[in-house]
Design an enzyme around this catalytic site. Structure first.
Site, PDB file in Angstrom:
ATOM      1  CD  GLU A   1      -2.455   1.106   2.846  1.00 51.77           C
ATOM      2  OE1 GLU A   1      -3.518   1.734   2.974  1.00 51.77           O
ATOM      3  OE2 GLU A   1      -1.933   0.461   3.786  1.00 51.77           O
TER       4      GLU A   1
ATOM      5  CE  LYS B   1      -7.707   0.411   4.232  1.00 50.61           C
ATOM      6  NZ  LYS B   1      -6.757   1.279   4.969  1.00 50.61           N
TER       7      LYS B   1
ATOM      8  CB  CYS C   1      -3.956  -1.594   5.234  1.00 51.38           C
ATOM      9  SG  CYS C   1      -2.913  -1.156   6.652  1.00 51.38           S
TER      10      CYS C   1
END
Length: 264
Positions: free
Chosen positions: A40, A106, A142
């Site tokens: 990321e 995301k 994440c």
């Protein structure tokens, strides 16, 4: 398939970060990898402004990553930032390589531990999978790793591998949580999990960027039964690993959690 995990440490300079991607992708190709995974925020590290550098998927930064992937004939997964609504950005994974061009935004935003990612980031809405030479791969970023449903959704869509790209925040117990979550998601979904995080800036003598989640390292590749196949430390590193996607079928025959799951 042979894949590579590129645990890099990016900074504010987009061109320098592109050179890191070229360097590590070149090393991955030389080692025979079909796929190289970057973390990321590979485009620009957290702790720096993002809205001013966010660009569409057909913009110059993404085009440069595509050029790297095309020149090396390797599939690249790398975190970037694309424009969102109301001055916000989307936290995007670009996937590009031979016959592949897709992206994932995301879904789960990090509004936790006193940080509010939703203040500056628009959430994605849909899981994404792609295929490399017959192997189906799902994507996550994440904080997504704390949400098993995304990983099982990817598995139900055919994924034998789930990739997690991260810039994991430091703090008490965070490294232990990262290890636990990555291994748990492998078992939940009976997939290989390829977890690529930013390295720890302190490992190369770089000062902390305030409270920004700039990475702790500890990238890993985990088997569908939760066993680490490789586990990295804090420093920048490229690691190459061979995985056999057919193992997933064998594991699911022994541990059919996807088939046995019930909705409530």
């Amino acid at each position: 398939m042979r894949l590579a995990v590129a645990q890099i440490i990016t900074g504010a300079d987009l061109a320098a970060n592109l050179e890191l991607i070229r360097e590590y992708a070149t090393g991955a190709k030389a080692a025979g990898a079909e796929l190289v995974v970057f973390p990321e925020a590979a485009m620009r590290a957290f702790g720096n402004s993002l809205a001013d550098i966010a660009e569409p998927l057909d913009g110059p930064w993404a085009a440069a990553v595509r050029d790297i992937a095309r020149d090396l004939e390797i599939t690249v997964v790398a975190g970037m930032f694309t424009p969102g609504d109301d001055g916000r950005v989307r936290n995007t994974l670009l996937v590009t390589g031979p016959g592949i061009d897709t992206s994932y935004d995301k879904i789960h935003l990090f509004d936790a531990f006193g940080f509010a990612e939703s203040d500056s980031v628009d959430a994605g809405t849909s899981p994404v999978t792609f295929e490399v030479n017959g192997t189906v791969i799902g994507l996550a970023t994440c904080y997504d790793v704390r949400f098993p449903a995304l990983f099982t959704a990817n598995a139900r869509a055919g994924a034998q591998v789930n990739i997690v790209c991260a810039s994991w925040g430091a703090g008490e117990g965070k490294a232990e949580q990262w290890d636990l979550l990555v291994r748990a998601r492998a078992v939940d979904s009976t997939t290989f999990v390829v977890a690529c995080g930013q390295g720890d800036p302190a490992s190369i003598g770089r000062p902390a960027a305030g409270a920004a989640p700039t990475g702790i390292g500890h990238s890993a590749v985990v088997s569908p039964l939760g066993s680490p196949l490789v586990a990295l430390g804090r420093e920048p590193e490229l690691v190459v690993v061979d995985i056999d996607p057919s193992v997933v079928t064998e594991v699911r025959g022994k541990l059919p959690v996807l088939a046995n799951a019930r909705s409530f």
